[in-house]
Design a protein around this motif. Sequence first.
Motif, PDB file in Angstrom:
ATOM      1  N   UNK A 260       0.760  -1.657  -0.404  1.00 33.64           N
ATOM      2  CA  UNK A 260       0.103  -0.017  -0.002  1.00 33.64           C
ATOM      3  C   UNK A 260       0.837   1.310  -0.045  1.00 33.64           C
ATOM      4  N   UNK A 261       2.139   1.146  -0.126  1.00 32.23           N
ATOM      5  CA  UNK A 261       2.501   2.495   0.198  1.00 32.23           C
ATOM      6  C   UNK A 261       3.801   2.754  -0.756  1.00 32.23           C
ATOM      7  N   UNK A 262       3.535   3.863  -1.920  1.00 31.11           N
ATOM      8  CA  UNK A 262       4.548   4.200  -2.536  1.00 31.11           C
ATOM      9  C   UNK A 262       5.880   3.318  -2.614  1.00 31.11           C
ATOM     10  N   UNK A 263       6.511   2.966  -3.540  1.00 36.20           N
ATOM     11  CA  UNK A 263       7.906   2.183  -4.216  1.00 36.20           C
ATOM     12  C   UNK A 263       8.679   2.791  -2.675  1.00 36.20           C
ATOM     13  N   UNK A 264       8.634   3.724  -3.926  1.00 38.86           N
ATOM     14  CA  UNK A 264      10.126   5.050  -2.992  1.00 38.86           C
ATOM     15  C   UNK A 264       9.919   5.207  -1.130  1.00 38.86           C
ATOM     16  N   UNK A 265       8.461   5.468  -1.249  1.00 40.15           N
ATOM     17  CA  UNK A 265       8.827   5.716   0.329  1.00 40.15           C
ATOM     18  C   UNK A 265       8.944   4.349   1.219  1.00 40.15           C
ATOM     19  N   UNK A 266       8.085   3.256   0.830  1.00 37.76           N
ATOM     20  CA  UNK A 266       8.419   2.022   1.031  1.00 37.76           C
ATOM     21  C   UNK A 266       9.672   2.057   1.710  1.00 37.76           C
TER      22      UNK A 266
END
Length: 288
Positions: free
Chosen positions: A211-217
């Motif tokens: 559920x998180x943007x890949x970069x944010x995750x």
Amino acid sequence: MDILLLHPGFGVEIAGIDLTGPVSAPQWRAILDAFHTKGVVVFRAQALDEAAHVAVSRRFGDLQTHVLTQFLTTPHPEIYVLSNALREGKPIGNHKEGLNWHSDWSYKAEPAVGSILHGRVCPAEGADTLFACMHMAYETLDEATRTRIDGLFATHSYATYYDRAFADRAPLTEAQRAATPDVIHPLVRLHPGNGRRALYIGREVVKEIIGLDPEEGAALLDRLNAHAVQAAHVYRHKWQEGDLVAWDNRNTMHQATDYDDSTYIRIMHRTTLAGERPVPATPMVRAA
């Protein structure tokens, strides 16, 4: 039997006990309680043969056989061998494994509860094992981060782990990838033996946060991993021959350290406690 604290927050040495002899039921209850609450239990100078190692391991729980059957090179299939030694030109064990922070088999739907490692031949220097307390890692996070990650889940991937950790080896076959599908586990798990929350992460094995943007995750995972393994959360075990170390994967991570394998032989025997599905500390929520 004396229980000696190895680190201010976790890890104990059980002194004054010989595991080759009788161990009473009250003593085993105390050992299992230490295993569940302290995460790492060390027994020094244990002259266990392979059969005794397996028998002692079974007192911690049911065992399972390692999938890398080429390294089950003793008469006891419960024992997985870690070694750089050769027999008739062939390796007797897996070498240079675990040089990254992980908990065993987190890429399975029911990861191993724990492992029990016996030092048979230990180098005079190097080849230490680092353990990180994941209860402390969670509990020392700021409140905003704890609130953010409670209820988040992550994908644990054997294929991702293999590609990152073993880039120098032959790639997994399609059949091997199909046999180890990605699994989803909570970022924060509840330990059923002590009721405390623990971070459930890993340096190479965690592919993404659901559920998180890949970069944010990826940024969040980097921060959590760095926080988890800071010195205040880590116990370094310096191996001596005869050491038996049991650790609970539900509240620890560990990492092997390198050694001079051109000078030293290392032979370690590991048994693996059968798996169970991680218990989420909080039901899955939508990432925000």
